[in-house]
Scaffold this active site. Structure first.
Site, short mmCIF file in Angstrom:
data_model
loop_
_atom_site.label_atom_id
_atom_site.label_comp_id
_atom_site.label_asym_id
_atom_site.label_seq_id
_atom_site.Cartn_x
_atom_site.Cartn_y
_atom_site.Cartn_z
CG ASN A 10 -1.88 1.23 1.37
OD1 ASN A 10 -1.68 2.03 0.60
ND2 ASN A 10 -3.06 0.90 1.74
CG ASP A 71 -2.09 -7.31 11.38
OD1 ASP A 71 -2.66 -6.71 9.99
OD2 ASP A 71 -2.65 -7.95 12.12
N GLY A 146 -11.17 0.15 1.78
CA GLY A 146 -11.44 -0.79 3.37
C GLY A 146 -12.73 -0.13 3.72
CE LYS A 166 -7.91 6.77 5.97
NZ LYS A 166 -7.83 5.46 4.90
CG HIS A 171 -5.87 3.69 12.47
ND1 HIS A 171 -5.68 2.22 11.87
CD2 HIS A 171 -7.24 4.29 12.04
CE1 HIS A 171 -6.12 2.33 10.50
NE2 HIS A 171 -7.33 3.24 10.79
NE ARG A 172 -1.14 1.98 8.31
CZ ARG A 172 -2.38 2.06 7.90
NH1 ARG A 172 -2.94 2.86 7.26
NH2 ARG A 172 -2.77 0.87 8.14
#
Length: 193
Positions: A10, A71, A146, A166, A171-172
């Site tokens: 990605n 992950d 997703g 975003k 979270h990332r």
């Protein structure tokens, strides 16, 4: 400057990592296909992937500084955390729309995204986590990927946000910020030695 390999297919993840690590390290995308273990714990999955990836890449490139693997899972409160660490599998087999259908039948539609970022080098593996809470809604928006069309934060789905909006709450991004702080401190200590 150090070079870190981000093991992912990605490019968006790599761009986000480059933003957080600017000035600290160069981030290169690597398409290594590590074994993704099935486990209830995102950290165990990321840790195993990072260790395997580092060992394989270091065997080919002695100049490697470190490897990043992440992950991510979507955890729906009313579904006891489902799909959680199985989010990618569920997305690919059941689909995002079906997860929305399951959640829409529930009164409580709270959920959170959680990312575990694993960094591996010759000294071992370090884990960094980030999460963002939101609500599941009927799919809307054209951006992201997703589960982004069904995950709303402050009334807007991640698929309705620009990449910058975003990334600012992601979270990332939160996991990358924690890693960047740790990595900056670590490289500063190494430089002082």
């Amino acid at each position: 400057m150090h070079t870190l390999r981000f093991v992912t297919g990605n490019e968006g993840k790599v761009e986000e990592a480059r933003e957080y690590l600017e000035g600290l390290a160069t981030v290169e995308q690597v398409g290594y296909d590590y074994t993704e273990i099935q486990h209830d714990d995102l950290a165990a999955i990321a840790r195993r992937g990072a260790r395997e990836s580092y060992d394989a890449i270091a065997a080919e490139d002695q100049e490697i500084d470190g490897v990043l693997v992440d992950d991510t899972g979507l955890f729906v409160d009313a579904l006891d955390g489902f799909p959680g660490p199985y989010s990618a599998y569920v997305e690919g087999t059941v689909g995002v729309e079906r997860v929305w259908e399951l959640a829409s039948a529930e009164e409580n539609r709270r959920a959170h995204f959680r990312t575990v970022l694993a960094y591996a080098d010759e000294n071992g593996v370090e884990i960094f986590e980030g999460s963002v809470a939101g609500t599941l809604v009927e799919p809307r928006g054209e951006g992201g990927f997703g589960y982004d069309p069904i995950f709303a934060y402050n009334g807007q789905t991640l698929a309705e946000m620009t990449a910058a909006e975003k990334n600012a709450i992601s979270h990332r991004g939160r996991a990358l910020a924690a890693f960047a702080d740790w990595y900056a401190e670590r490289t500063e200590e190494t430089a002082d030695d």
